[in-house]
Design a protein around this motif. Structure first.
Motif, short mmCIF file in Angstrom:
data_model
loop_
_atom_site.label_atom_id
_atom_site.label_comp_id
_atom_site.label_asym_id
_atom_site.label_seq_id
_atom_site.Cartn_x
_atom_site.Cartn_y
_atom_site.Cartn_z
N PHE A 236 7.49 -0.47 13.74
CA PHE A 236 6.42 -0.81 13.05
C PHE A 236 6.01 0.75 12.66
CE2 PHE A 236 1.96 -0.61 11.87
CZ PHE A 236 1.69 -1.98 11.01
N VAL A 237 5.81 1.54 13.47
CA VAL A 237 5.54 3.10 12.85
C VAL A 237 6.61 3.69 12.11
CG1 VAL A 237 5.21 5.46 13.73
CG2 VAL A 237 4.18 3.44 15.04
N ALA A 238 7.84 3.41 12.16
CA ALA A 238 8.86 3.81 11.48
C ALA A 238 9.14 3.48 9.90
CB ALA A 238 10.27 3.64 11.91
N HIS A 239 8.53 2.17 10.06
CA HIS A 239 8.28 1.41 8.69
C HIS A 239 7.43 2.11 7.52
CE1 HIS A 239 8.79 -1.91 5.70
NE2 HIS A 239 7.48 -1.98 5.75
N TYR A 240 6.43 2.89 8.46
CA TYR A 240 5.22 3.47 7.47
C TYR A 240 5.24 4.90 7.51
CZ TYR A 240 3.66 -1.30 6.94
OH TYR A 240 3.57 -2.55 6.65
N ALA A 241 6.38 5.55 8.01
CA ALA A 241 6.48 6.82 8.49
C ALA A 241 5.89 7.71 7.23
CB ALA A 241 7.94 7.30 8.84
N GLY A 242 5.18 8.74 7.43
CA GLY A 242 4.72 9.57 6.51
C GLY A 242 3.79 8.98 5.60
N ARG A 243 3.38 7.86 5.80
CA ARG A 243 2.43 7.08 5.03
C ARG A 243 1.17 6.11 5.72
NH1 ARG A 243 3.94 2.16 2.51
NH2 ARG A 243 5.98 1.44 3.40
N MET A 244 1.17 6.48 7.05
CA MET A 244 0.16 6.20 8.07
C MET A 244 -0.59 6.93 8.54
SD MET A 244 0.46 2.83 10.61
CE MET A 244 1.80 3.42 11.62
N VAL A 245 -1.84 6.95 8.60
CA VAL A 245 -2.80 7.98 9.16
C VAL A 245 -3.72 7.31 10.36
CG1 VAL A 245 -2.61 9.59 7.35
CG2 VAL A 245 -4.40 7.94 7.35
N ASN A 246 -4.17 8.12 11.13
CA ASN A 246 -5.18 7.50 12.18
C ASN A 246 -6.03 8.72 12.45
OD1 ASN A 246 -6.30 5.63 14.05
ND2 ASN A 246 -5.02 6.35 15.60
N ILE A 247 -7.29 8.30 12.87
CA ILE A 247 -8.15 9.30 13.46
C ILE A 247 -8.51 9.10 15.07
CG2 ILE A 247 -10.45 7.84 12.99
CD1 ILE A 247 -11.58 10.64 11.90
N HIS A 248 -8.62 10.23 15.64
CA HIS A 248 -8.72 10.30 17.05
C HIS A 248 -9.88 11.14 17.46
CE1 HIS A 248 -7.51 9.77 21.01
NE2 HIS A 248 -7.73 10.99 21.34
N PRO A 249 -10.99 10.71 18.24
CA PRO A 249 -12.06 11.31 18.66
C PRO A 249 -11.81 12.39 19.62
CG PRO A 249 -11.92 9.34 19.86
CD PRO A 249 -10.83 9.35 19.04
N PRO B 31 0.77 -1.39 -0.02
CA PRO B 31 0.05 -0.04 0.02
C PRO B 31 0.82 1.26 0.07
CG PRO B 31 0.26 -0.70 2.37
CD PRO B 31 0.86 -1.85 1.30
N ASP B 32 0.21 2.36 -0.57
CA ASP B 32 1.00 3.67 -0.51
C ASP B 32 0.72 4.45 0.70
OD1 ASP B 32 1.79 3.42 -3.11
OD2 ASP B 32 0.28 4.04 -3.89
N LEU B 33 -0.55 3.91 1.46
CA LEU B 33 -1.14 4.52 2.46
C LEU B 33 -1.71 3.37 3.48
CD1 LEU B 33 -1.64 7.18 4.18
CD2 LEU B 33 -3.73 7.20 2.81
N VAL B 34 -1.50 3.25 4.71
CA VAL B 34 -2.01 2.72 5.50
C VAL B 34 -3.07 3.50 6.60
CG1 VAL B 34 -1.75 1.04 7.62
CG2 VAL B 34 0.03 1.00 5.89
N VAL B 35 -4.23 3.20 6.83
CA VAL B 35 -5.30 3.88 6.94
C VAL B 35 -5.74 3.02 8.48
CG1 VAL B 35 -7.57 5.01 6.95
CG2 VAL B 35 -5.82 5.01 4.92
N LEU B 36 -5.56 3.58 9.79
CA LEU B 36 -5.95 2.81 10.86
C LEU B 36 -7.46 3.43 10.92
CD1 LEU B 36 -2.78 3.44 13.11
CD2 LEU B 36 -3.26 1.44 11.66
N ALA B 37 -8.37 2.43 11.07
CA ALA B 37 -9.97 2.77 11.40
C ALA B 37 -10.32 1.94 12.59
CB ALA B 37 -10.45 2.81 10.13
#
Length: 190
Positions: free
Chosen positions: A83-96, A67-73
């Motif tokens: 793990f986070v470093a592996h996807y740095a700049g291409r993993m996003v999350n949403i927080h309430p 994937p170009d982007l990993v989206v946490l939902a």
């Protein structure tokens, strides 16, 4: 996740949702994705003796889809630094919550206890520090007299379904630039 998939398909983004992966076999998103012909996989954290072993297996599963982007939902796990470093700049999350306020769990309770008048939600890039990544988008909702955690959560969720797909679309369309801890959004981003 469903709001993002629907937006990608309805708005015909120049992108493909390649997989939905969960750590819980009973996650409703898996059935939803499979019903649309999207690949699914389960990597159950309970099958691993450590967070590191789980993250390594999860990373291997994700990388199979390139994937170009990993989206946490709805993914409620603290991820390892590697793990986070592996996807740095291409993993996003949403927080309430309106980060940096009210990190972690029970954000609506935290907001009500603090007596804030405005609450909301934040889409951010994921970094090793929990709920502290560069902010992509935020949406605010008023805290109304008599609000309960549930009523406040319902209003925040409506906004989450708007801003998360929008933020993912901006990434897909190359409208986001990550500059250290700051996110710049192109002026023509809608």
């Amino acid at each position: 996740m469903q709001a993002i998939v629907q937006a990608a398909r309805n708005e015909q983004w120049p992108a493909e949702i390649v997989a939905v992966i969960s750590n819980k076999a009973d996650a409703s998103g898996l059935d939803y994705a499979a019903g649309l012909g999207i690949a699914t996989a389960v990597v159950a954290n309970k099958d691993f003796s450590s967070r590191e072993a789980f993250d390594q297996a999860l990373q291997q599963q994700i990388d199979q889809f390139a994937p170009d982007l990993v989206v946490l939902a709805g993914f409620m796990r603290i991820l390892t630094t590697s793990f986070v470093a592996h996807y740095a700049g291409r993993m996003v999350n949403i927080h309430p919550s309106l980060l940096p306020s009210f990190t972690g769990l029970a954000t609506h309770r935290q907001a009500l206890t603090a007596g804030v008048k405005i609450h909301g939600t934040t889409v951010h890039f994921v970094t090793p520090e929990l709920d502290h990544g560069p902010i992509i988008a935020q949406a605010a909702v008023p805290v109304l007299p008599g609000d309960s955690e549930e009523s406040l959560a319902e209003r925040v969720l409506v906004e989450e379904h708007v801003i998360y797909p929008r933020a993912v679309r901006w990434f897909v369309e190359g409208k986001l630039t990550l500059d250290g801890d700051l996110v710049h959004i192109a002026k023509d981003a809608a």
